[in-house]
Design a protein around this motif. Structure first.
Motif, PDB file in Angstrom:
ATOM      1  N   ILE A  53       0.836  -1.210   0.000  1.00 46.91           N
ATOM      2  CA  ILE A  53       0.000   0.000   0.000  1.00 46.91           C
ATOM      3  C   ILE A  53       0.869   1.258   0.000  1.00 46.91           C
ATOM      4  CG2 ILE A  53      -1.985  -1.143   1.002  1.00 46.91           C
ATOM      5  CD1 ILE A  53      -1.469   0.041   3.663  1.00 46.91           C
ATOM      6  N   ALA A  54       2.066   1.185   0.576  1.00 49.77           N
ATOM      7  CA  ALA A  54       2.972   2.336   0.522  1.00 49.77           C
ATOM      8  C   ALA A  54       3.423   2.592  -0.914  1.00 49.77           C
ATOM      9  CB  ALA A  54       4.185   2.087   1.415  1.00 49.77           C
ATOM     10  N   ILE A  55       3.760   1.539  -1.630  1.00 48.00           N
ATOM     11  CA  ILE A  55       4.234   1.689  -3.007  1.00 48.00           C
ATOM     12  C   ILE A  55       3.115   2.172  -3.920  1.00 48.00           C
ATOM     13  CG2 ILE A  55       5.080   0.394  -5.012  1.00 48.00           C
ATOM     14  CD1 ILE A  55       6.491  -1.480  -2.878  1.00 48.00           C
ATOM     15  N   LEU A  86      -0.633  14.091  -0.902  1.00 45.96           N
ATOM     16  CA  LEU A  86       0.066  13.177   0.025  1.00 45.96           C
ATOM     17  C   LEU A  86      -0.660  13.124   1.371  1.00 45.96           C
ATOM     18  CD1 LEU A  86       3.763  14.083  -0.830  1.00 45.96           C
ATOM     19  CD2 LEU A  86       2.665  11.854  -1.167  1.00 45.96           C
ATOM     20  N   LYS A  87      -1.139  14.287   1.830  1.00 46.94           N
ATOM     21  CA  LYS A  87      -1.880  14.309   3.101  1.00 46.94           C
ATOM     22  C   LYS A  87      -3.188  13.530   2.963  1.00 46.94           C
ATOM     23  CE  LYS A  87       0.133  18.602   4.861  1.00 46.94           C
ATOM     24  NZ  LYS A  87      -0.095  20.053   5.134  1.00 46.94           N
ATOM     25  N   TYR A  88      -3.734  13.531   1.759  1.00 46.07           N
ATOM     26  CA  TYR A  88      -4.983  12.811   1.508  1.00 46.07           C
ATOM     27  C   TYR A  88      -4.752  11.303   1.478  1.00 46.07           C
ATOM     28  CZ  TYR A  88      -8.792  10.827  -1.272  1.00 46.07           C
ATOM     29  OH  TYR A  88      -9.808  10.031  -1.747  1.00 46.07           O
ATOM     30  N   VAL A  97       2.738   1.769   9.078  1.00 44.06           N
ATOM     31  CA  VAL A  97       3.529   3.008   9.058  1.00 44.06           C
ATOM     32  C   VAL A  97       4.109   3.290   7.671  1.00 44.06           C
ATOM     33  CG1 VAL A  97       5.709   1.867   9.668  1.00 44.06           C
ATOM     34  CG2 VAL A  97       5.331   4.272  10.301  1.00 44.06           C
ATOM     35  N   ASN A  98       4.198   2.251   6.823  1.00 47.96           N
ATOM     36  CA  ASN A  98       4.911   2.360   5.544  1.00 47.96           C
ATOM     37  C   ASN A  98       4.361   3.479   4.668  1.00 47.96           C
ATOM     38  OD1 ASN A  98       4.623  -0.384   6.704  1.00 47.96           O
ATOM     39  ND2 ASN A  98       6.287  -0.884   5.276  1.00 47.96           N
ATOM     40  N   THR A 104       5.991  11.034   3.973  1.00 53.32           N
ATOM     41  CA  THR A 104       6.984  11.920   4.590  1.00 53.32           C
ATOM     42  C   THR A 104       8.238  12.026   3.720  1.00 53.32           C
ATOM     43  OG1 THR A 104       6.200  11.321   6.806  1.00 53.32           O
ATOM     44  CG2 THR A 104       8.423  12.262   6.641  1.00 53.32           C
ATOM     45  N   ASP A 105       8.656  10.896   3.176  1.00 55.07           N
ATOM     46  CA  ASP A 105       9.835  10.903   2.292  1.00 55.07           C
ATOM     47  C   ASP A 105       9.575  11.726   1.035  1.00 55.07           C
ATOM     48  OD1 ASP A 105      11.127   9.270   4.088  1.00 55.07           O
ATOM     49  OD2 ASP A 105      10.811   7.413   2.949  1.00 55.07           O
TER      50      ASP A 105
END
Ligand SMILES: CSC[C@H]1O[C@H](OP(=O)(O)O)[C@H](O)[C@@H]1O
Length: 353
Positions: A53-55, A86-88, A97-98, A104-105
């Protein structure tokens, strides 16, 4: 050919994901064009798994910004848009956390960008997101070999392993974390058998892990979550429990799929090694302990019905937390791509920063 949960074509800049709601019956890819699509497929668990989900979230935002920059030349305006997207996207699911780390990155990429055009800013975001996809597979293979090596030193010969949820190619960019360790054990002739818990109520084990294990022709058996205790009592070959992580707190407390905590309690009682497998991107060094981890609660229907068929009495109350927290004192080792941290009266994870 291993299963691919995420496909990104650089030529066409097209992102598609395997619709995991349709597995194991249908293998269908759906396109993700922007942050809205990304938020939707993550929230509905069309794609799931902390690294995956991070990717997908990062690529979805980056592609959204690339498209927006085609009509907006101003770099600062594009940065503002990217920040809002990104905030959305991080509001889609709270526990892993990923995704928030990736956001954040990417915000850091924006802050450091000296691009003079909107397109230049967008391309820097896309480059970062594409690298996440490539890095994840390499990280998982390191997790796999690090974990298999550690297990081989703790046990005498091939072992049987038990796992919960899905932590394989369908939860990552490929190979998997805990299932990556299982794959590595198998490739080194160190795997007698793997038992997959079905993982109610979303059934990641029955629908996804079993699908991967059959696809890879690994010696595997599906069991219900309620069989875990009897499994350890009846099969002494079960020497290790290998699980994934959605968020590891600085003290080693680990949030993972609901049912992981009880598996850890059973492992402690039965003298089974309990191992958490996770890339360092799953470690939240800012979070002191698991008490602070937000546990996502999912819709009641995910528990009261199975693929649309009601299995519970209408009107019954439901509690459906998607995760639980396993305290560090029940975890023997945390396996990452950078190495294995053993529990020595607690975890010191600082070298993983
Ligand atoms: C590679 S770890 C994946 C991690 O995510 C899963 O949760 P979900 O299927 O709800 O995204 C589960 O906790 C796995 O351990």
């Amino acid at each position: 050919m291993s299963l691919e949960a995420i496909k990104y074509d650089a030529q066409s800049q097209r992102l598609t994901i395997l619709d995991q709601l349709k597995l194991p019956h249908e293998s269908v890819y759906v396109e993700v064009k922007n942050a809205q699509d990304g938020h939707d497929v993550i929230k509905r668990m069309v794609v799931r798994g902390a690294p995956a989900i991070a990717i997908v979230g990062a690529l979805a935002v980056a592609l959204d910004v690339v498209e927006t920059a085609k009509a907006e030349p101003d770099a600062e305006k594009v940065k503002q848009y990217a920040t809002e997207r990104l905030k959305y996207i991080v509001t889609s699911r709270p526990t892993a956390v990923n995704l928030s780390r990736a956001a954040t990155d990417l915000l850091s990429v924006l802050a450091a960008s000296s691009a003079q055009s909107g397109a230049g800013v967008a391309n820097e975001l896309l480059e970062f997101a594409v690298k996440m996809l490539a890095d994840d597979v390499a990280d998982n293979k390191s997790i796999g070999s690090n974990g298999a090596e550690w297990i081989s030193k703790q046990t005498d010969g091939p072992v049987a392993a038990v796992t919960v949820c899905n932590t394989g190619s369908l939860a990552t960019a490929g190979y998997g974390t805990a299932l990556g360790i299982v794959r590595s054990l198998h490739s080194h002739n160190l795997l007698k058998h793997v038992y997959a818990l079905e993982t109610r109520p979303y059934n990641q084990g029955a629908r996804l892990t079993a699908y991967e294990l059959v696809h890879d022709k690994l010696p595997a058996t599906l069991v219900t979550d309620s069989m875990a205790a009897s499994l350890m009592a009846r099969f002494p070959d079960v020497k290790v429990a290998v699980v994934g992580a959605d968020r590891v707190a600085a003290n080693g407390d680990t949030a993972n799929k609901i049912g992981t905590y009880q598996l850890a309690v059973l492992a402690k009682f039965h003298g089974v090694k309990f191992i958490v497998a996770a890339p360092t991107t799953s470690i939240d060094f800012e979070m002191r302990s698991g008490a602070e981890i937000v546990i996502e609660e999912r819709p009641a229907e995910e528990l009261t019905s199975v693929q649309g068929v009601a299995v519970a009495a209408p009107g019954i109350g439901v509690w459906n937390p998607a995760f639980d927290v396993t305290p560090a004192n029940l975890i023997d080792a945390i396996v990452t791509e950078k190495g294995v941290v053993e529990n020595k009266n607690g975890f010191d994870l600082t070298f993983l920063k």
